[in-house]
Design an enzyme around this catalytic site. Structure first.
Site: not given
Ligand SMILES: [Zn+2]
Length: 274
Positions: A93, A130, A132, A214
């Site tokens: 991120h 991931d 996200h 995740d």
């Protein structure tokens, strides 16, 4: 670490402590202002770099070490090994000019640039599984024709980026947003029909996986229902493209699931190196 130390193939693993990435290396992908800001906040005892990203006085040095581990991972690929980077903080991120979502510096993008600086590596694929979207990684690499970025992620979800229409400046970005509730069957089909051929067609010399776990069904943050064996499947298929992989942690918030997934993907890499 304890799961890997007690697994059946632990005697086949070689543990390395990472070096520290230099500020010069960070400046390949981050603004000096961003690097100085993280350094300064940590130096003065810590604080919040964004609402999700608290740091303490040690965080700057630890983040440099985390990034350094990914660079060491590239070196391992160059000598014919696979590498699993068990480092924190994660990176996908982090933007060129700011920290975001637990991430201080963009580890995967830095590893890709470092790899391209080696004579023998001309093309890099980063696959981010991931749950996200890796906004930072994508934004840093999307204008580089020698790096492909692929992300499959829950959508709508944090951080809100990663639409299918974001394709990079050279069609070198593949975003696959998926709804909450998707699981093994859907992921396997998408991997086989889209992710694998896109990756293979890019003809990468090195494959980097931003391996957040995740998207596991037991993860408390997200709504995707993968099992550890699904991550193992994607790892195994990626090993068909290149015999060694650089796989590093991103998110993953159920420690039991994280242990199980790390052992399963590591086993695939160990088996491929026998
Ligand atoms: Zn994540």
């Amino acid at each position: 670490m304890s799961a890997l130390e007690s697994c059946e193939f632990s005697h086949k693993l070689n543990w390395l402590f990472p070096r520290i990435a230099t500020e010069t290396e960070l400046e390949w992908i981050h603004t000096k202002e961003h690097i100085d800001n993280v350094k300064q906040v940590c130096k003065t005892g810590g604080g919040y770099l964004d609402p999700d990203t608290p740091v303490c006085s040690e965080s700057y040095n630890i983040a440099l070490k985390s990034a350094g581990a990914w660079l060491d991972g590239v070196n391992e690929i160059l000598v014919g090994n696979s590498a699993l980077i068990l480092s924190r903080p994660p990176g996908h991120h982090a933007e060129a000019d700011r920290s975001m979502g637990f991430c201080l510096f963009s580890n995967a993008a830095l590893a890709a640039i470092y790899a391209l600086k080696q004579n023998v590596i001309n093309k890099v694929v980063i696959f981010d599984w991931d749950v996200h979207h890796g906004n930072g990684t994508q934004h840093i690499v999307q204008s580089n024709p020698d790096i492909a970025y692929i992300s499959i992620h829950q959508f709508p979800f944090y951080p809100g980026t990663g639409s299918q229409i974001e394709k990079g400046d050279f069609n070198n970005v593949l975003n696959i947003p998926v709804p909450s509730g998707f699981g093994s069957k859907e992921y396997k089909q998408i991997f086989d029909e889209q992710i694998f051929p896109f990756s293979q067609n890019f003809s990468p010399d090195i494959l980097i996986i931003s391996a957040g776990f995740d998207a596991h069904r037991n993860d408390p943050l997200a709504g995707i229902n993968l099992e550890a064996e699904d991550f193992a499947y994607m790892t195994k298929r990626y090993l068909e493209i290149q015999p060694n992989l650089l796989l590093g942690l991103e998110g993953g918030y159920n420690l039991g699931a994280l242990e199980e997934c790390v052992v399963e993907v590591c086993e695939q890499m160990v088996q491929a190196n026998v």
